[in-house]
Design a protein around this motif. Structure first.
Motif, PDB file in Angstrom:
ATOM      1  N   LYS A  65       0.870  -1.132   0.146  1.00  0.00           N
ATOM      2  CA  LYS A  65       0.026   0.119  -0.066  1.00  0.00           C
ATOM      3  C   LYS A  65       0.919   1.206  -0.033  1.00  0.00           C
ATOM      4  O   LYS A  65       2.038   1.348   0.714  1.00  0.00           O
ATOM      5  N   GLU A 226     -11.903   0.600   1.359  1.00  0.00           N
ATOM      6  CA  GLU A 226     -10.660   0.321   2.168  1.00  0.00           C
ATOM      7  C   GLU A 226     -10.400   0.775   3.601  1.00  0.00           C
ATOM      8  O   GLU A 226     -11.470   1.688   3.735  1.00  0.00           O
ATOM      9  N   ASP A 285      -3.856   0.040  -1.996  1.00  0.00           N
ATOM     10  CA  ASP A 285      -4.029  -1.239  -0.831  1.00  0.00           C
ATOM     11  C   ASP A 285      -2.617  -1.913  -1.049  1.00  0.00           C
ATOM     12  O   ASP A 285      -1.974  -1.848  -2.026  1.00  0.00           O
TER      13      ASP A 285
END
Ligand SMILES: C[S@@+](CC[C@H](N)C(=O)[O-])C[C@H]1O[C@@H](n2cnc3c(N)ncnc32)[C@H](O)[C@@H]1O
Length: 509
Positions: A65, A226, A285
């Protein structure tokens, strides 16, 4: 991907490499071999995701990420500025039509560049652009009506008429440029403006944004899915901010505002960075090798996604179902667009608060206003009345729509399997939405002798079928949200009623 497309992609990736586009940006751009045959292959590669956006980018190693995964130098960005700087006639004509919006100008520049064919410096990139789009502006009357919900139909009609007036306004410029006739039609305009709408990325120097080769291969994931590093989700933060700035805490601490601004900024996983003169893309992510790498283009409802990008999501945490509301429900303080049912069937913070206050007796409203704006229940009776109002209104809306959830599900199933039938006797199709199906055949002039329809359908009809399917999916999702809202409200009523009864019992005994 067929052999021709594969060859064209290879040529494109080689061209992109020469421009300094790279998916291994940690290496110095200059040291990255411009003789390499592909600008991808270190972090990402092009792949096909039939259920999630079609062509997109796949992780070819595990990605962390926030890791920088793609860099596109400014010289590779297509903007009005870059297109006009290489074309004096285009530059002077555009300058004479300064009243046009920046998106109109970029659309005209794109059509002018397309008109150059193979002689365009951008030809290899232009060949990678989709040939057609399913954005709302391209919906026919039939496909628009298939949305069923008045607000959505009005939005689509507004979008179509805006596209028409934008095109008419740009026609004198296109005439001056002497574009070939096929590049100045309304159809060509729809293509160019949909390219601009669905593929451009924000740049600080032009409102129309830029077309970003390779960067525009990223498909979309909605923000909100997310985690924000353990912080509460953005929607609730935003709600709090709206509440604070509108009503109670006008003296909000500016650090709080900055905090929210920072969160909002993090919704974008890509941006133009002046210090490196390039568009930089970061992993939103952690991705495992083989997973599709997605980008958040922003926060959109499904109708907005359809309008700007020509698709929508089955699960969209930013989806909203609006109910028609009496004027005095929102006249108090809440902006109308904050009053909706969320994707999970719950009323939005503002809708709940507005309904609580509206349901309270007039004489008590001033007294309970602060509680309502803070998002607190006023009383069990009030909450039950609010939930009953929601149930009744969702039912009224659902009953008014021409088809039910079950009928839409069957219709979608039929649309998906249509190709499996060699020939249809239109009159014999046992579907509740049979009339709609007949309209589709008529609209696409598909009925042949004896009411039979021949398959496979011509490509124009297949595209119309895709848009019709988008409309049916959209309205189904809308209805499902209302159904979820009914279930949610009934649960709340049941819970509060049982508490109320046990409370009364306790008082009596
Ligand atoms: C920036 S482009 C992404 C790359 C695109 N798939 C391509 O082949 O060039 C945006 C377009 O991709 C498609 N798209 C992106 N994300 C999607 C998703 N999650 N589901 C369906 N279609 C998506 C839509 O057609 C949208 O207009």
């Amino acid at each position: 991907m067929d052999a021709v497309e594969e060859e064209s992609l290879k040529t494109f990736l080689k061209w992109a490499t020469k421009l300094g586009i790279t998916d291994s940006p940690e290496h110095n751009l200059l040291s990255h071999s411009i003789h390499s045959s592909s600008c991808l292959g270190k972090s990402l590669y092009v792949s096909h995701f039939p259920e999630a956006g079609g062509r997109g980018l796949v992780a070819i190693r595990d990605l962390r990420k926030n890791e920088l995964i793609l860099k596109v130098p400014k010289s590779a960005l297509m903007t009005t500025e870059s297109l006009t700087s290489n074309d004096q006639k285009l530059d002077s004509c555009i300058a004479r039509h300064s009243h046009l919006s920046s998106t109109q100008k970029l659309s005209v520049c794109l059509l002018a560049e397309m008109g150059k064919g193979k002689s365009s410096w951008w030809h290899i990139y232009l060949m990678q652009l989709p040939r057609h789009y399913d954005t709302l502006a391209s919906f026919t009357k039939f496909e628009t009506q298939a949305l069923q919900v008045d607000d959505a139909i009005w939005t689509t009609e507004r979008v179509i008429s805006k596209a028409e007036s934008d095109w008419k306004e740009a026609c004198p410029l296109m005439r001056e440029l002497e574009l070939k006739p096929q590049f100045s039609t309304f159809k060509a305009w729809l293509w160019a403006s949909a390219t601009v709408s669905s593929r451009t990325m924000h740049v600080p120097w032009d409102d129309a944004g830029c077309l970003c080769p390779v960067g525009d291969f990223f498909n979309y994931a909605a923000p909100g899915e997310e985690s924000f590093d353990g912080e509460e989700d953005l929607e609730s933060r935003k709600r709090d901010t709206t509440l604070q700035s509108n009503f109670l805490w006008d003296d909000t601490d500016s650090s709080e505002k900055k905090d929210v601004e920072q969160l909002e900024r993090r919704l974008t996983d890509a941006g133009y960075e002046k210090d490196v003169d390039a568009y930089c893309f970061y992993a939103r992510d952690n991705y495992k090798k083989g997973e599709q790498v997605l980008l958040s283009y922003g926060t959109y409802t499904n109708l907005e996604l359809l309008e700007h990008y020509g698709f929508h999501l089955i699960v969209n945490p930013n989806e909203k179902a609006f109910l028609p509301l009496e004027a005095d429900i929102h006249s108090n303080s809440w902006p109308q667009d904050s009053l909706y049912i969320q994707w999970d069937g719950r009323p939005s913070f503002a809708l709940l608060s507005a309904l609580r206050l509206w349901t309270a007796p007039q004489s008590q409203r001033k007294f309970v206003g602060r509680l309502a704006y803070s998002g607190l229940q006023l009383s069990a009776e009030n909450e039950i009345a609010v939930m009953k109002w929601l149930v009744a209104n969702c039912h009224t809306l659902l009953d008014r729509l021409p088809s039910s959830v079950e009928e839409d599900v069957l219709l979608l199933d039929f649309i998906d399997n249509m190709h499996m039938y060699p020939i249809h006797e239109v009159g014999q199709i046992p579907l509740a939405c049979g009339d709609e199906l007949v309209s589709f055949f008529e609209d696409n002039k598909l009925q042949k002798k004896c009411n039979a329809v021949e398959f496979p359908l011509p490509s124009k009809a297949i595209r119309s079928l895709e848009r019709w399917k988008l409309s049916v999916q959209w309205r189904l999702r809308y209805k499902q949200i209302l159904v979820c809202c009914v279930s949610y409200c009934k649960e709340v009523i049941e819970f509060l009623s049982s508490q109320h009864i046990s409370c009364k019992k306790a008082i009596v005994t």
